[in-house]
Design a protein around this motif. Structure first.
Motif, PDB file in Angstrom:
ATOM      1  N   SER A  24       7.035 -55.944  15.514  1.00 40.84           N
ATOM      2  CA  SER A  24       8.437 -56.468  15.231  1.00 40.84           C
ATOM      3  C   SER A  24       8.992 -57.268  16.483  1.00 40.84           C
ATOM      4  O   SER A  24       9.415 -58.458  15.957  1.00 40.84           O
ATOM      5  N   ALA A  25       8.538 -56.961  17.732  1.00 37.03           N
ATOM      6  CA  ALA A  25       8.982 -57.551  18.759  1.00 37.03           C
ATOM      7  C   ALA A  25       8.183 -58.969  18.793  1.00 37.03           C
ATOM      8  O   ALA A  25       8.606 -60.400  19.212  1.00 37.03           O
ATOM      9  N   ARG A  33      13.190 -63.687  12.233  1.00 34.33           N
ATOM     10  CA  ARG A  33      14.279 -62.916  12.077  1.00 34.33           C
ATOM     11  C   ARG A  33      13.845 -61.556  11.778  1.00 34.33           C
ATOM     12  O   ARG A  33      13.225 -61.377  10.751  1.00 34.33           O
ATOM     13  N   VAL A  34      13.681 -60.346  12.630  1.00 31.02           N
ATOM     14  CA  VAL A  34      13.088 -59.169  12.025  1.00 31.02           C
ATOM     15  C   VAL A  34      14.193 -57.901  12.316  1.00 31.02           C
ATOM     16  O   VAL A  34      14.811 -57.823  12.988  1.00 31.02           O
ATOM     17  N   LEU A  35      13.987 -57.231  11.171  1.00 28.79           N
ATOM     18  CA  LEU A  35      14.529 -55.811  11.019  1.00 28.79           C
ATOM     19  C   LEU A  35      13.342 -54.735  11.076  1.00 28.79           C
ATOM     20  O   LEU A  35      12.854 -54.823  10.302  1.00 28.79           O
ATOM     21  N   LEU A  36      13.492 -53.830  12.054  1.00 26.98           N
ATOM     22  CA  LEU A  36      12.840 -52.713  12.110  1.00 26.98           C
ATOM     23  C   LEU A  36      13.672 -51.509  11.825  1.00 26.98           C
ATOM     24  O   LEU A  36      14.751 -51.211  12.201  1.00 26.98           O
ATOM     25  N   ILE A  37      12.941 -50.786  10.652  1.00 27.63           N
ATOM     26  CA  ILE A  37      13.550 -49.758  10.201  1.00 27.63           C
ATOM     27  C   ILE A  37      12.778 -48.382  10.610  1.00 27.63           C
ATOM     28  O   ILE A  37      11.601 -48.188  10.296  1.00 27.63           O
ATOM     29  N   ARG A  75      21.581 -52.214  13.757  1.00 29.11           N
ATOM     30  CA  ARG A  75      21.962 -52.615  15.329  1.00 29.11           C
ATOM     31  C   ARG A  75      21.494 -53.716  16.004  1.00 29.11           C
ATOM     32  O   ARG A  75      20.053 -53.826  15.745  1.00 29.11           O
ATOM     33  N   ALA A  76      21.870 -54.479  16.646  1.00 28.54           N
ATOM     34  CA  ALA A  76      21.133 -55.617  17.578  1.00 28.54           C
ATOM     35  C   ALA A  76      20.631 -54.773  18.447  1.00 28.54           C
ATOM     36  O   ALA A  76      20.938 -53.732  19.047  1.00 28.54           O
ATOM     37  N   THR A  77      19.263 -55.341  18.802  1.00 27.37           N
ATOM     38  CA  THR A  77      18.719 -54.881  20.033  1.00 27.37           C
ATOM     39  C   THR A  77      18.794 -55.845  21.276  1.00 27.37           C
ATOM     40  O   THR A  77      19.632 -56.757  21.383  1.00 27.37           O
ATOM     41  N   ASP A  78      18.252 -55.446  22.322  1.00 24.56           N
ATOM     42  CA  ASP A  78      18.168 -56.306  23.614  1.00 24.56           C
ATOM     43  C   ASP A  78      17.450 -57.751  23.393  1.00 24.56           C
ATOM     44  O   ASP A  78      17.413 -58.459  24.424  1.00 24.56           O
ATOM     45  N   TYR A  79      16.819 -57.818  22.171  1.00 25.98           N
ATOM     46  CA  TYR A  79      15.932 -59.010  22.094  1.00 25.98           C
ATOM     47  C   TYR A  79      16.557 -59.749  21.015  1.00 25.98           C
ATOM     48  O   TYR A  79      16.819 -59.320  19.871  1.00 25.98           O
ATOM     49  N   GLU A  80      16.297 -61.023  21.327  1.00 27.01           N
ATOM     50  CA  GLU A  80      16.741 -62.061  20.297  1.00 27.01           C
ATOM     51  C   GLU A  80      16.090 -61.850  19.135  1.00 27.01           C
ATOM     52  O   GLU A  80      14.766 -61.930  19.024  1.00 27.01           O
ATOM     53  N   ARG A  81      16.731 -61.960  17.765  1.00 23.26           N
ATOM     54  CA  ARG A  81      16.283 -62.034  16.527  1.00 23.26           C
ATOM     55  C   ARG A  81      15.590 -60.874  16.171  1.00 23.26           C
ATOM     56  O   ARG A  81      15.208 -60.625  15.045  1.00 23.26           O
ATOM     57  N   LEU A  82      16.011 -59.657  16.957  1.00 25.03           N
ATOM     58  CA  LEU A  82      15.175 -58.456  16.674  1.00 25.03           C
ATOM     59  C   LEU A  82      16.470 -57.278  16.406  1.00 25.03           C
ATOM     60  O   LEU A  82      17.110 -57.026  17.409  1.00 25.03           O
TER      61      LEU A  82
END
Length: 255
Positions: A24-25, A33-37, A75-82
């Motif tokens: 994902s990262a 643009r990535v969504l981790l479920i 939720r947004a993570t600390d990483y762009e587009r993730l």
């Protein structure tokens, strides 16, 4: 329309969550643009992305239970587009709660319709079991990525998994396919590792990714710091290998 990939193997300890987090990262780093479920009650992808499980107030559990729309728990993570849909231990109860629910196998698939077009890739960390939760993930997905550890009994259980995939394809999701088999915990100095590589390639042929994920200290340490390996130590072999895997998938259009 985003590609939805379940990372699945009913065996534990094969690198399923490590792969979900780091692939994902890597996709996000490559501009997708990535969504981790996180659909695993153990919530390891959630903590591995830096979220404190005890502080998560809404999660994938609320989606399965019908308490929230998926867009409200992203939720947004600390990483762009993730981005991430976190998990909590309450997810253990979902199997019982879904038993009498209409379209119980389609809950996640139906939920994702509203957000699928917002992402290039949606990666799902599945439980280490062939459960109703895993079935939901498979029904929602285009592809399946199967991590296989370079150890004894590497192919153990894979015949059951492939039968399950066939059943899902025939009964629920005709578009489901194996995106790829990923060999993990590889040690080039180890004769057994090389034997497993040959055995798995002999069984799955060109479905096996060329990229081999090595045994690597950084891949083991990074989750404890709540970071993907590339944001913990980008120069490490583990981080670089997942970037290579992302490149292979993007180049070949696999998954």
């Amino acid at each position: 329309m985003g590609k939805i990939i379940s990372i699945v193997n009913q065996k534990g300890g094969v690198g399923k969550t490590t792969t979900t987090i780091n692939l994902s990262a890597s996709f996000a780093y490559e501009g997708r643009r990535v969504l981790l479920i996180d659909s695993d009650p153990q919530s390891n992808s959630t903590s591995g992305m830096g979220l404190i499980r005890e502080e998560v107030t809404t999660s994938i559990y609320d989606v399965y239970a019908g308490h929230a729309l998926i867009k409200d728990v992203i939720r947004a993570t600390d990483y762009e587009r993730l981005f991430i849909v976190p998990s909590i231990i309450d997810l253990l109860a979902v199997e019982v709660e879904l038993v009498n629910k209409e379209r119980r196998e389609w809950v996640l698939c139906d939920a994702l319709k509203d957000v699928r077009d917002d992402y290039d890739y949606i990666l799902i960390d599945c439980p280490p079991s062939l459960s109703l939760l895993t079935l939901n993930c498979l029904v929602a997905s285009n592809g399946v990525l199967i991590p296989v550890q370079c150890e004894y009994y590497a192919l153990e259980g894979l015949s059951m998994l492939t039968r399950t995939l066939d059943m899902v394809q025939k009964t629920f999701n005709p578009y489901l396919e194996i995106s790829g088999i990923l060999l993990t915990m590889y040690d080039s100095r180890n004769t057994l590792s090389n034997q497993v590589v040959n055995e798995v390639k002999g069984y799955f042929g060109n479905k096996v990714y060329e990229t081999l994920i090595p045994r690597n200290v950084t891949l083991g340490e990074a989750p404890g710091h709540g970071k993907p390996a590339m944001y913990y130590d980008r120069r490490s072999k583990g981080a670089q290998t997942y970037l290579t895997l992302a490149g292979e998938i993007l180049e070949k259009g696999l998954g």
